[in-house]
Motif scaffolding. Sequence first.
Motif, mmCIF file in Angstrom:
data_model
loop_
_atom_site.group_PDB
_atom_site.id
_atom_site.type_symbol
_atom_site.label_atom_id
_atom_site.label_comp_id
_atom_site.label_asym_id
_atom_site.label_seq_id
_atom_site.Cartn_x
_atom_site.Cartn_y
_atom_site.Cartn_z
ATOM 1 N N GLU A 191 52.631 -12.219 -83.001
ATOM 2 C CA GLU A 191 52.610 -11.583 -84.321
ATOM 3 C C GLU A 191 51.887 -12.488 -85.304
ATOM 4 O OE1 GLU A 191 55.775 -9.945 -87.701
ATOM 5 O OE2 GLU A 191 56.470 -10.225 -85.633
ATOM 6 N N ARG A 241 60.635 -12.281 -85.133
ATOM 7 C CA ARG A 241 59.704 -11.197 -85.430
ATOM 8 C C ARG A 241 59.691 -10.969 -86.941
ATOM 9 N NH1 ARG A 241 64.604 -8.875 -84.619
ATOM 10 N NH2 ARG A 241 65.066 -6.957 -85.803
ATOM 11 N N HIS A 256 61.234 -14.701 -91.519
ATOM 12 C CA HIS A 256 61.209 -13.934 -90.279
ATOM 13 C C HIS A 256 62.639 -13.540 -89.923
ATOM 14 C CE1 HIS A 256 62.014 -18.042 -88.770
ATOM 15 N NE2 HIS A 256 62.685 -17.436 -87.811
#
Length: 644
Positions: A191, A241, A256
């Motif tokens: 990511e 994530r 996050h």
Amino acid sequence: MTALTAEFVVDGRAPQTPALAPNGQLLCHVLVPASRVGDHLDTEVWLVDVGLGVDGGSAGAGAGSSYRATADTATESLPRWSADSATLFFLSDRAVRGIPQLYRFALADRTVAALTGWGAGITDHRPLADPDLLVLLAEDEPTDQDVRRARDRDDAVVVGEREPHARLRLLDLRTGRITTPDVFGGRHVVELRQRPDGGPLAVLTRASADNDHGPRTGQLHLFDPTTGTAEDLGPVGAEARCLAWWPAEDGWHLGHIALTPPVLQAGDSVFDLALTGRVLRNRTAGLPMCPTELCQTDAAPLVVLADGLDTTLARLDPAGLTTLSRHPGRLDGVTTTPAGNTLAALTGGRYQSTNVHLGPPTGPLRKITHTRPELDAVRLGTQQPLAYRAADGLDLDGLLVLPVGQAPSDGPFPLVTIVHGGPYDRYADRLQLFPFPSAQWLAAAGYAVFLPNPRGGQGHGHQFAASVAGRVGQEEWTDILTGIDLLVAQGIADPDRLGIAGWSHGGFMSAWAVGQTERFRAALVGAGVVDWGMLAATGENGQFEAALGGSTGWSGIGPHPHDAVSPISFASRIRTPVLILHGAEDTNVPLGQAVYLHRALRHFGGAEHEFVVYPREGHRIRERNHQLDVLRRTRAWFDRWLRP
């Protein structure tokens, strides 16, 4: 009114991955069918004039109109806007099915152009503040030797060598050239997110793409697309994530979502890293809710929180979370304008399917897509929330769906309890109609359906979720029994006509239930876990499964803790008829789990059972004919055993 048929369920389409243009005037989403017919899922990118400017006001005539970006038969995904809202980038495998490439849709003339022809395909992309640059995630292209080895079937796989992993790459839109900076030491990039002012990219990597090992090895980095240099920021928690930047008085912060340490069966938390001083804080510690999304704006980020049966939207301010609005059911795929004053998200209702809704963060949200108008004519069972207490006094919730056209006073009814998967998941107060055994499908056949949210799930904070680590099938099982007993006592459930069902962890609970009691007349075990040690050794998420089961087979000479919580250990006790359903190519819960239960039941002969394997299917059943079979077979199974 229209009767609910299996075809109606599997032939529906739903919007996914909405993306609001920075100027607030257009929104795109991907329209995804519930099932597929061939080898590939055919999806469509759509654009909607949402009728708003950047300040949230009306954009004038034409608001509400929608159109497709292409007329292709392809898998289209991940739509993302350029900073000036003039271009939409998305992935499509229109050229070669199964190998997605990056495409550009120009709003001015509505033309589509291919931007890549990368041999391995593109897995992700992000437009950057520099209008001439995009960042891509892609595996290495196959070499001539790779092609030869595949052609000649000289393709032995040596584990740990040349394992595929996504690398960060830069696409120059002026030249079409793709470059691969030499950064991150060969780690798998999962990511990335650019700072709102056009500064560096935050990049999240793992040691490998292996789902067993990789999620526990997360690292955070900064990458400067101008100089091509990177900086390491240190490790992050498991399953990290949802990267998001925001400015503060002490400089930039980078947030996050990750599992709350130290155990792997845990609730998620929002972690806040102050770049000045490198101080990392858990901003949701002790919260009786669970963060599901972190959404970047130009200022403070938005946090989506699973809150019991509903969802809370909050802003992460310096002093803590500020609640902005509360929404029934779920709120997913939140996307905002840069200022954060307008958002779009996926949500629905008890009797309305999921659609894209739009509005201010404080609410209300208005529906701007209507992808299943045929549902308006279908008669559904009454759905109502349940609140009750576990045997030890813990507050619990769940849902009850009554047979179509019936009231609680018309009971008692045959009751099927469907346990959710995860276990870190939940039932939210939304429409319970899916292309797998679900409440409204059974309610249409005259069943009451209980959807419990036992401990171990999402929506009640970290401790609620972590309490089942090494104790699966213990308190979560009694939580479910307590709810069933309540419905029996209220005259809703017929104690002589009880069934239980579930998929994945829900399948485990169904298999566990029939080994503990004979009160259920029928059970469905879908992709269920029956041996935790075996799953830790062969499933793709082995270490996470070991955290649930409490041990592994290599923990020494047994018996092991996981033996005491594995349904296979109690197979000799099973007297309840069991329907076993499993995908042949399931890597999450491999087919061997179902084979193990089938052979044990055949060996002991104490219970009638039926074992069905679906070719080509993974953990979820995707093919249309297989979905139809699952729905019809499930209803027929319960009809056989629960009907008078």
